[in-house]
Design a protein around this motif. Structure first.
Motif, PDB file in Angstrom:
ATOM      1  N   HIS A  43      -8.190 -18.624  -6.039  1.00 51.81           N
ATOM      2  CA  HIS A  43      -7.728 -19.634  -6.991  1.00 51.81           C
ATOM      3  C   HIS A  43      -6.257 -19.439  -7.338  1.00 51.81           C
ATOM      4  O   HIS A  43      -5.713 -18.356  -7.172  1.00 51.81           O
ATOM      5  CB  HIS A  43      -8.574 -19.562  -8.278  1.00 51.81           C
ATOM      6  N   TYR A  44      -5.634 -20.485  -7.864  1.00 50.42           N
ATOM      7  CA  TYR A  44      -4.226 -20.464  -8.296  1.00 50.42           C
ATOM      8  C   TYR A  44      -3.296 -20.052  -7.153  1.00 50.42           C
ATOM      9  O   TYR A  44      -2.304 -19.330  -7.375  1.00 50.42           O
ATOM     10  CB  TYR A  44      -4.038 -19.521  -9.504  1.00 50.42           C
ATOM     11  N   ASN A  45      -3.623 -20.434  -5.909  1.00 52.65           N
ATOM     12  CA  ASN A  45      -2.764 -20.128  -4.755  1.00 52.65           C
ATOM     13  C   ASN A  45      -2.674 -18.637  -4.436  1.00 52.65           C
ATOM     14  O   ASN A  45      -1.789 -18.215  -3.705  1.00 52.65           O
ATOM     15  CB  ASN A  45      -1.330 -20.644  -4.965  1.00 52.65           C
ATOM     16  N   GLY A  46      -3.550 -17.806  -5.011  1.00 45.97           N
ATOM     17  CA  GLY A  46      -3.482 -16.363  -4.769  1.00 45.97           C
ATOM     18  C   GLY A  46      -4.001 -15.983  -3.405  1.00 45.97           C
ATOM     19  O   GLY A  46      -4.561 -16.796  -2.658  1.00 45.97           O
ATOM     20  N   VAL A  47      -3.756 -14.717  -3.050  1.00 45.93           N
ATOM     21  CA  VAL A  47      -4.222 -14.174  -1.775  1.00 45.93           C
ATOM     22  C   VAL A  47      -4.901 -12.827  -2.034  1.00 45.93           C
ATOM     23  O   VAL A  47      -4.331 -11.950  -2.698  1.00 45.93           O
ATOM     24  CB  VAL A  47      -3.052 -13.965  -0.782  1.00 45.93           C
ATOM     25  N   LEU A  48      -6.106 -12.661  -1.491  1.00 47.07           N
ATOM     26  CA  LEU A  48      -6.784 -11.362  -1.490  1.00 47.07           C
ATOM     27  C   LEU A  48      -6.586 -10.724  -0.122  1.00 47.07           C
ATOM     28  O   LEU A  48      -6.862 -11.352   0.900  1.00 47.07           O
ATOM     29  CB  LEU A  48      -8.271 -11.546  -1.777  1.00 47.07           C
ATOM     30  N   LEU A  49      -6.052  -9.482  -0.117  1.00 47.84           N
ATOM     31  CA  LEU A  49      -5.864  -8.739   1.131  1.00 47.84           C
ATOM     32  C   LEU A  49      -6.839  -7.569   1.122  1.00 47.84           C
ATOM     33  O   LEU A  49      -6.829  -6.768   0.176  1.00 47.84           O
ATOM     34  CB  LEU A  49      -4.428  -8.201   1.243  1.00 47.84           C
ATOM     35  N   ARG A  50      -7.650  -7.466   2.155  1.00 52.66           N
ATOM     36  CA  ARG A  50      -8.710  -6.471   2.165  1.00 52.66           C
ATOM     37  C   ARG A  50      -8.825  -5.851   3.556  1.00 52.66           C
ATOM     38  O   ARG A  50      -8.837  -6.572   4.547  1.00 52.66           O
ATOM     39  CB  ARG A  50     -10.023  -7.158   1.799  1.00 52.66           C
ATOM     40  N   GLY A  51      -8.891  -4.535   3.631  1.00 54.75           N
ATOM     41  CA  GLY A  51      -9.050  -3.889   4.932  1.00 54.75           C
ATOM     42  C   GLY A  51      -8.593  -2.456   4.889  1.00 54.75           C
ATOM     43  O   GLY A  51      -8.623  -1.805   3.829  1.00 54.75           O
ATOM     44  N   ARG A  52      -8.136  -1.939   6.042  1.00 59.11           N
ATOM     45  CA  ARG A  52      -7.777  -0.531   6.133  1.00 59.11           C
ATOM     46  C   ARG A  52      -6.597  -0.373   7.075  1.00 59.11           C
ATOM     47  O   ARG A  52      -6.520  -1.026   8.116  1.00 59.11           O
ATOM     48  CB  ARG A  52      -8.978   0.260   6.661  1.00 59.11           C
ATOM     49  N   VAL A  53      -5.668   0.521   6.678  1.00 59.96           N
ATOM     50  CA  VAL A  53      -4.540   0.881   7.535  1.00 59.96           C
ATOM     51  C   VAL A  53      -4.657   2.375   7.831  1.00 59.96           C
ATOM     52  O   VAL A  53      -4.854   3.174   6.908  1.00 59.96           O
ATOM     53  CB  VAL A  53      -3.194   0.556   6.848  1.00 59.96           C
ATOM     54  N   SER A  54      -4.547   2.761   9.093  1.00 65.30           N
ATOM     55  CA  SER A  54      -4.713   4.160   9.509  1.00 65.30           C
ATOM     56  C   SER A  54      -3.458   4.673  10.209  1.00 65.30           C
ATOM     57  O   SER A  54      -2.591   3.899  10.598  1.00 65.30           O
ATOM     58  CB  SER A  54      -5.906   4.281  10.459  1.00 65.30           C
ATOM     59  N   GLY A  55      -3.400   5.985  10.372  1.00 68.19           N
ATOM     60  CA  GLY A  55      -2.273   6.611  11.076  1.00 68.19           C
ATOM     61  C   GLY A  55      -1.092   6.912  10.174  1.00 68.19           C
ATOM     62  O   GLY A  55       0.026   7.109  10.661  1.00 68.19           O
ATOM     63  N   LEU A  56      -1.322   6.943   8.858  1.00 64.17           N
ATOM     64  CA  LEU A  56      -0.249   7.210   7.890  1.00 64.17           C
ATOM     65  C   LEU A  56      -0.239   8.686   7.495  1.00 64.17           C
ATOM     66  O   LEU A  56      -1.232   9.400   7.696  1.00 64.17           O
ATOM     67  CB  LEU A  56      -0.468   6.353   6.635  1.00 64.17           C
ATOM     68  N   SER A  57       0.861   9.126   6.895  1.00 65.87           N
ATOM     69  CA  SER A  57       0.849  10.445   6.251  1.00 65.87           C
ATOM     70  C   SER A  57       0.108  10.292   4.917  1.00 65.87           C
ATOM     71  O   SER A  57       0.093   9.202   4.332  1.00 65.87           O
ATOM     72  CB  SER A  57       2.281  10.933   6.031  1.00 65.87           C
ATOM     73  N   PRO A  58      -0.530  11.357   4.426  1.00 67.50           N
ATOM     74  CA  PRO A  58      -1.221  11.255   3.132  1.00 67.50           C
ATOM     75  C   PRO A  58      -0.245  10.866   2.011  1.00 67.50           C
ATOM     76  O   PRO A  58       0.908  11.276   2.033  1.00 67.50           O
ATOM     77  CB  PRO A  58      -1.757  12.674   2.908  1.00 67.50           C
ATOM     78  N   GLY A  59      -0.707  10.056   1.070  1.00 70.52           N
ATOM     79  CA  GLY A  59       0.130   9.685  -0.069  1.00 70.52           C
ATOM     80  C   GLY A  59       0.442   8.202  -0.121  1.00 70.52           C
ATOM     81  O   GLY A  59      -0.192   7.391   0.556  1.00 70.52           O
ATOM     82  N   LEU A  60       1.446   7.862  -0.943  1.00 69.11           N
ATOM     83  CA  LEU A  60       1.785   6.462  -1.201  1.00 69.11           C
ATOM     84  C   LEU A  60       2.776   5.921  -0.170  1.00 69.11           C
ATOM     85  O   LEU A  60       3.700   6.630   0.254  1.00 69.11           O
ATOM     86  CB  LEU A  60       2.375   6.320  -2.604  1.00 69.11           C
ATOM     87  N   HIS A  61       2.591   4.662   0.188  1.00 74.76           N
ATOM     88  CA  HIS A  61       3.431   4.006   1.186  1.00 74.76           C
ATOM     89  C   HIS A  61       3.796   2.604   0.724  1.00 74.76           C
ATOM     90  O   HIS A  61       2.890   1.805   0.417  1.00 74.76           O
ATOM     91  CB  HIS A  61       2.684   3.917   2.519  1.00 74.76           C
ATOM     92  N   GLY A  62       5.104   2.320   0.701  1.00 73.06           N
ATOM     93  CA  GLY A  62       5.553   0.973   0.366  1.00 73.06           C
ATOM     94  C   GLY A  62       4.908  -0.049   1.277  1.00 73.06           C
ATOM     95  O   GLY A  62       4.716   0.194   2.474  1.00 73.06           O
ATOM     96  N   ASP A  89       6.892  -8.247  -2.345  1.00 72.32           N
ATOM     97  CA  ASP A  89       6.660  -6.893  -2.870  1.00 72.32           C
ATOM     98  C   ASP A  89       5.200  -6.706  -3.270  1.00 72.32           C
ATOM     99  O   ASP A  89       4.763  -7.211  -4.314  1.00 72.32           O
ATOM    100  CB  ASP A  89       7.548  -6.634  -4.094  1.00 72.32           C
ATOM    101  N   LEU A  90       4.477  -5.935  -2.477  1.00 70.42           N
ATOM    102  CA  LEU A  90       3.061  -5.691  -2.766  1.00 70.42           C
ATOM    103  C   LEU A  90       2.816  -4.262  -3.241  1.00 70.42           C
ATOM    104  O   LEU A  90       1.680  -3.786  -3.245  1.00 70.42           O
ATOM    105  CB  LEU A  90       2.211  -6.016  -1.530  1.00 70.42           C
ATOM    106  N   GLY A  91       3.907  -3.542  -3.629  1.00 75.19           N
ATOM    107  CA  GLY A  91       3.736  -2.208  -4.211  1.00 75.19           C
ATOM    108  C   GLY A  91       3.492  -1.140  -3.164  1.00 75.19           C
ATOM    109  O   GLY A  91       4.143  -1.128  -2.119  1.00 75.19           O
ATOM    110  N   ASN A  92       2.557  -0.258  -3.461  1.00 75.14           N
ATOM    111  CA  ASN A  92       2.211   0.847  -2.554  1.00 75.14           C
ATOM    112  C   ASN A  92       0.737   0.796  -2.193  1.00 75.14           C
ATOM    113  O   ASN A  92      -0.092   0.348  -2.992  1.00 75.14           O
ATOM    114  CB  ASN A  92       2.487   2.192  -3.232  1.00 75.14           C
ATOM    115  N   ILE A  93       0.436   1.316  -0.994  1.00 71.37           N
ATOM    116  CA  ILE A  93      -0.952   1.621  -0.662  1.00 71.37           C
ATOM    117  C   ILE A  93      -1.053   3.135  -0.540  1.00 71.37           C
ATOM    118  O   ILE A  93      -0.052   3.813  -0.262  1.00 71.37           O
ATOM    119  CB  ILE A  93      -1.435   0.910   0.620  1.00 71.37           C
ATOM    120  N   GLN A  94      -2.241   3.687  -0.777  1.00 66.12           N
ATOM    121  CA  GLN A  94      -2.401   5.144  -0.806  1.00 66.12           C
ATOM    122  C   GLN A  94      -3.283   5.626   0.337  1.00 66.12           C
ATOM    123  O   GLN A  94      -4.459   5.239   0.437  1.00 66.12           O
ATOM    124  CB  GLN A  94      -3.009   5.595  -2.136  1.00 66.12           C
TER     125      GLN A  94
END
Ligand code: NAG
Ligand code: CU
Ligand code: ZN
Length: 194
Positions: free
Chosen positions: A63-82, A123-128
Motif C-alpha cells: 500500500h501507499y506505493n511501498g515496496v517489501l524486499l524479502r530474501g537472502r544475500v550470501s557471501g558477505l563478511s559478518p556484520g553490517l553492510h550498506g 538509501d535502504l540502510g544496512n543489512i546484517q
C-alpha cells in the motif's frame, strides 16, 4: 432398528454433510487470503562485485506505493553492510557501472530508519550478515516504488550491497552525506520488474 434409531442415524449423516460443506468453505477462504505466498512483482539476483556475493530478493508492491524486499544475500563478511538502490541498471565493472545512489529528489545521503531525516530514495540502510556471511533481508520501504509512474520507480535499476557499514549520514565528513562511507561494492543485482 426402530424408527427412533433410524432417524438418529439420518440426522447424524446430515450433520456430517453440513460439517463437510462448512469445512470446504473455510478452506476456500484460507486459500484466498494473503497468508498464502504470492508471486513477487519483481526479483533481484545478486552477482559478485569485490566479494563472492550471491542471493535473491523478492519484491512486492505494498500500500501507499511501498515496496517489501524479502530474501537472502550470501557471501558477505559478518556484520553490517550498506544497502542501496543505485541509479544505473548496469552491473559491469564489479558493480561500479551502477553509478551513485538513486536520487530522483536531489537529496543528501541519509537513513531510512528516521522519517524526519533527509535521504536518497535509494538509501535502504544496512543489512546484517551472520558469522557465515548470510544476511536475511526483510525491508518495507515507503520511498522507493514499483509503480512505473513514480519518480522513485526502481525497475531496471541496480541494488548494491557494500563491503562496509553505511554510517547513515552521521559520519561527520563530506562523504558521509554522499555515500555513507560504506566502502567497496561487495555485490549487486538488477531489479527485474515483470
Ligand atoms: C562463490 O560462491 C558460490 C555460491 O556460494 C560458490 O558455489 C562458489 O564456489 C564460490 N566461488 C568462489 C571462487 O569462492
Ligand atoms: Cu551503495
Ligand atoms: Zn545515499
Amino acid at each position: 432398528m426402530n424408527v427412533y434409531q433410524f432417524s438418529a442415524v439420518e440426522a447424524s449423516k446430515r450433520l456430517l454433510v453440513k460439517m463437510k460443506i462448512v469445512l470446504f468453505v473455510c478452506l476456500a477462504a484460507v486459500a484466498s487470503c494473503s497468508l498464502v505466498p504470492q508471486a513477487p512483482d519483481a526479483v533481484v539476483n545478486f552477482v559478485p562485485g569485490n566479494d563472492n556475493v550471491s542471493g535473491q530478493l523478492h519484491l512486492f508492491k505494498t500500500h501507499y506505493n511501498g515496496v517489501l524486499l524479502r530474501g537472502r544475500v550470501s557471501g558477505l563478511s559478518p556484520g553490517l553492510h550498506g544497502f542501496h538502490v543505485h541509479a544505473v541498471g548496469d552491473l559491469s565493472g564489479k558493480c561500479t557501472a551502477a553509478g551513485g545512489h538513486f536520487n530522483p529528489y536531489q537529496s543528501t545521503h541519509g537513513s531510512p530508519y528516521d522519517p524526519t531525516q533527509e535521504r536518497h530514495a535509494g538509501d535502504l540502510g544496512n543489512i546484517q550478515a551472520d558469522q557465515y556471511g548470510n544476511a536475511d533481508v526483510y525491508i518495507h520501504d515507503l520511498v522507493i516504488s514499483l509503480n512505473p509512474a513514480s519518480p522513485a520507480y526502481i525497475g531496471n535499476l541496480a541494488i548494491v550491497v557494500h563491503q562496509g557499514q553505511d554510517d547513515l549520514g552521521r559520519g561527520g565528513n563530506a562523504d558521509s552525506l554522499k555515500t555513507g562511507n560504506a566502502g567497496g561494492r561487495a555485490g549487486c543485482g538488477l531489479v527485474v520488474h515483470h
